[in-house]
Design an enzyme around this catalytic site. Sequence first.
Site, mmCIF file in Angstrom:
data_model
loop_
_atom_site.group_PDB
_atom_site.id
_atom_site.type_symbol
_atom_site.label_atom_id
_atom_site.label_comp_id
_atom_site.label_asym_id
_atom_site.label_seq_id
_atom_site.Cartn_x
_atom_site.Cartn_y
_atom_site.Cartn_z
ATOM 1 N N SER A 255 96.142 -77.378 -2.831
ATOM 2 C CA SER A 255 96.887 -77.785 -1.455
ATOM 3 C C SER A 255 96.573 -76.567 0.138
ATOM 4 C CB SER A 255 97.944 -78.789 -1.076
ATOM 5 O OG SER A 255 98.283 -79.764 0.163
ATOM 6 N N HIS A 368 96.045 -86.931 -3.277
ATOM 7 C CA HIS A 368 96.367 -85.591 -3.928
ATOM 8 C C HIS A 368 96.909 -85.288 -4.346
ATOM 9 C CE1 HIS A 368 96.233 -82.084 -0.861
ATOM 10 N NE2 HIS A 368 98.024 -82.543 -0.832
#
Length: 406
Positions: A255, A368
Site C-alpha cells: 500500500s 486490499h
Amino acid sequence: GYDERFLGYQANLLYVMDTDGSHRRELLGELDRSLSALRWASDGRSIYVQYDDEGLTRLASVSLSGKVTPLSDRLSGLSLSRPYTGAQFDVGGRDTFAFTVGNANSPADIAVGRGSGKARQLTHLSENLLAHRDLPAIEELRLESTHDGRAIQAWVAYPPGFDASRRYPLLLEIHGGPHTAYGPHFAAEVQLYAAAGYVVVYANPRGSTSYGEEFANLIHHNYPSEDYDDLMSTVDAVIAKGAIDPDRLYVTGGSGGGTLTAWIVGKTDRFRAAVVAKPVINWVSFALSADLPDLFVRYWFPAMPWEDPMGYWRRSPLSLVGEVSTPTMLLTGESDWRTPMWESEQFYAALKLRGVDTVLVRLPGASHSIARRPSQLLAKAAAVLEWFRRHGGEGGSADDTSGEVT
C-alpha cells in the site's frame, strides 16, 4: 473528534459535555496522541482510552478533571501479517478491564486488570505452537534522519541462530497508510523473512502515527518525499551495526509502503531486488478511480488533478520509472479497489518496455487486505521470498532462476 482542518492526519481528541450540549471541554489537551477507542467506567467518573505512542499501544484511565492513570503499554494483537499497532479492550464493573496483549514473538492473548494494579495475562493460545520454536530476536533501534536530524524509531528482527561474525542479507519492510505505525508486535511476514535468513528492519518514517500531529503531517501534500531519506538512514544505521552484506539489500512494502518501494527503486539502485505490493503508481489515475476520490484529492493534494497535473505527476513513482534498474516484482489482489490492479499494471508495463527484470503477481480474490486469509498470506510471503531468492537472496544463488512465481 477534531475540528476539520483538511490535513492528511488529524488526531482524535477527547471531549466531554453535559447531555444538553453545554460545558464542552477537552480533557487531554497536552497528550498530542490520537485516541482510537474509549469506554466509560461503570461508575461514570472516568473514561478508559486507547492510543498509540512511539510504536506501542497504551491503555489509560482519564478522570473528568483530566488526570491520566496509565494502565498498560502491552496492548497488541490485531494485525497478524505485519507489525502494526492496534488492539482491543473493554471495561466491566468495579474498575475491571480486559484487553488484547502480545509482543513481537506472540500473537494476541487476553489480559485483565483492575484499577491501577498490574494486569495479568489469562490466555496463552499460541504456546503449543511457538514455545518450542527458535524465534527471531527483535531489537529497537533509534537513529537520526540524514535529511534534518529528526529522530526515527525502528526495529530489527535477527534470524534465529544469528551469528554476528557472518554477513546477512538485509530486508527493509515498509508500512502502509501512510498514516499508520509499526511497533514491537507479532508479524507472520517478519517471522517468515527472518526464518529464511534475512535481517529484517522496519521503521516509522515521517508521516507515521504515534509521534504526534506535527511528525505525521511532515508529509502533508508532500508524499512521498523525505520519508525516503528516513528509510535510507534506517538501512545505513543497520549496516553500521555490522553483520550485513551491503551487496545484498532487499526492499518491500504494501500500500503506502508499496508506493514508497516503487519510489525507492526510482531514486537508488542500491537494492538488489524489490517487491512492490498494492501500490499507488500514478496519482492521477489513482485519485480518480480508487474507492475514496473525495478523500484523496481534498486531503492529500492542494488542488484537483486537472488544476495541477504536474503536482500529481511529480509525486508519482511512475515519473521515476526511467531511472529504475532494480529487478522489481509487482504484487496486488485482483479485488483491490483501494490501490486497484491497474496501478501495478502501469508500472509493470513501463518496466517491461524499459527491459527491466519484472513480474506481475495477481492474487485472485484478494482485496486490499491482501493477506487476510492464511492462504493469501502464504502466497504473498512465498512470492516475495522466491523473487528475492532469484536475485541472490537466501535459499539460492543469483544464477539460479529455476523457481517459478505463480
